[in-house]
Design a protein around this motif. Structure first.
Motif, PDB file in Angstrom:
ATOM      1  N   THR A  41      -0.775   0.312 -18.269  1.00 48.39           N
ATOM      2  CA  THR A  41      -1.369  -1.002 -18.055  1.00 48.39           C
ATOM      3  C   THR A  41      -0.290  -2.074 -17.933  1.00 48.39           C
ATOM      4  N   LEU A  42       0.681  -2.047 -18.819  1.00 44.40           N
ATOM      5  CA  LEU A  42       1.763  -3.030 -18.778  1.00 44.40           C
ATOM      6  C   LEU A  42       2.575  -2.930 -17.497  1.00 44.40           C
ATOM      7  N   ARG A  43       2.843  -1.714 -17.059  1.00 46.82           N
ATOM      8  CA  ARG A  43       3.607  -1.519 -15.828  1.00 46.82           C
ATOM      9  C   ARG A  43       2.863  -2.098 -14.626  1.00 46.82           C
TER      10      ARG A  43
ATOM     11  N   LEU B  43       5.067  -9.627 -10.580  1.00 49.06           N
ATOM     12  CA  LEU B  43       6.312  -9.832  -9.830  1.00 49.06           C
ATOM     13  C   LEU B  43       6.043  -9.916  -8.328  1.00 49.06           C
ATOM     14  N   ILE B  44       5.205  -9.040  -7.820  1.00 47.71           N
ATOM     15  CA  ILE B  44       4.884  -9.065  -6.391  1.00 47.71           C
ATOM     16  C   ILE B  44       4.146 -10.355  -6.041  1.00 47.71           C
ATOM     17  N   GLY B  45       3.213 -10.764  -6.882  1.00 49.66           N
ATOM     18  CA  GLY B  45       2.474 -12.002  -6.643  1.00 49.66           C
ATOM     19  C   GLY B  45       3.374 -13.227  -6.640  1.00 49.66           C
ATOM     20  N   LEU B  46       4.298 -13.287  -7.584  1.00 47.98           N
ATOM     21  CA  LEU B  46       5.235 -14.410  -7.638  1.00 47.98           C
ATOM     22  C   LEU B  46       6.150 -14.430  -6.425  1.00 47.98           C
ATOM     23  N   THR B  47       6.508 -13.266  -5.950  1.00 48.43           N
ATOM     24  CA  THR B  47       7.341 -13.195  -4.743  1.00 48.43           C
ATOM     25  C   THR B  47       6.577 -13.688  -3.529  1.00 48.43           C
TER      26      THR B  47
ATOM     27  N   TRP C 237      10.355  -8.020  -5.385  1.00 44.28           N
ATOM     28  CA  TRP C 237       9.793  -6.788  -4.811  1.00 44.28           C
ATOM     29  C   TRP C 237      10.124  -5.570  -5.662  1.00 44.28           C
ATOM     30  N   ILE C 238      11.012  -5.739  -6.623  1.00 45.10           N
ATOM     31  CA  ILE C 238      11.306  -4.651  -7.567  1.00 45.10           C
ATOM     32  C   ILE C 238      10.037  -4.311  -8.358  1.00 45.10           C
ATOM     33  N   GLY C 239       9.065  -5.201  -8.325  1.00 42.68           N
ATOM     34  CA  GLY C 239       7.783  -4.951  -8.974  1.00 42.68           C
ATOM     35  C   GLY C 239       7.046  -3.752  -8.409  1.00 42.68           C
ATOM     36  N   LEU C 240       7.443  -3.305  -7.229  1.00 42.89           N
ATOM     37  CA  LEU C 240       6.844  -2.092  -6.664  1.00 42.89           C
ATOM     38  C   LEU C 240       7.136  -0.870  -7.529  1.00 42.89           C
TER      39      LEU C 240
ATOM     40  N   ALA D 286       4.196   1.429  -9.005  1.00 44.17           N
ATOM     41  CA  ALA D 286       4.065   2.831  -8.584  1.00 44.17           C
ATOM     42  C   ALA D 286       4.070   3.780  -9.779  1.00 44.17           C
ATOM     43  N   THR D 287       4.960   3.550 -10.742  1.00 42.53           N
ATOM     44  CA  THR D 287       5.005   4.445 -11.902  1.00 42.53           C
ATOM     45  C   THR D 287       3.754   4.300 -12.750  1.00 42.53           C
ATOM     46  N   GLY D 288       3.173   3.124 -12.756  1.00 42.29           N
ATOM     47  CA  GLY D 288       1.917   2.931 -13.484  1.00 42.29           C
ATOM     48  C   GLY D 288       0.750   3.609 -12.796  1.00 42.29           C
ATOM     49  N   ILE D 289       0.698   3.516 -11.490  1.00 41.89           N
ATOM     50  CA  ILE D 289      -0.389   4.130 -10.733  1.00 41.89           C
ATOM     51  C   ILE D 289      -0.325   5.653 -10.808  1.00 41.89           C
TER      52      ILE D 289
END
Length: 65
Positions: free
Chosen positions: A11-13, A20-24, A34-37, A41-44
């Motif tokens: 959930t945290l990931r 991070l993606i939204g802020l970008t 974009w490092i938020g990807l 991905a690891t969370g999904i």
């Protein structure tokens, strides 16, 4: 790939990745957001390659194996 990411960790990931993606996309932070990807991905997929290398498992059902 065996799941090694638990529910809270997952959930945290996902939340951090999406934030991070939204802020970008909103232009608040630079392109490094974009490092938020990665956490997304690891969370999904519930799999973290770094956890495998370090021998860490936050998934309770996975630690029984």
């Amino acid at each position: 790939m065996k799941a090694n990411v638990g529910t809270i960790d997952r959930t945290l990931r996902i939340v951090v990745g999406l934030a991070l993606i939204g802020l970008t996309l909103a232009g608040v932070i630079g392109m490094w957001g974009w490092i938020g990807l990665l956490p997304l991905a690891t969370g999904i997929f519930r799999f973290c390659p770094a956890y495998t290398l370090l021998g860490i498992k936050t998934c309770k059902t996975c630690s029984k194996s």
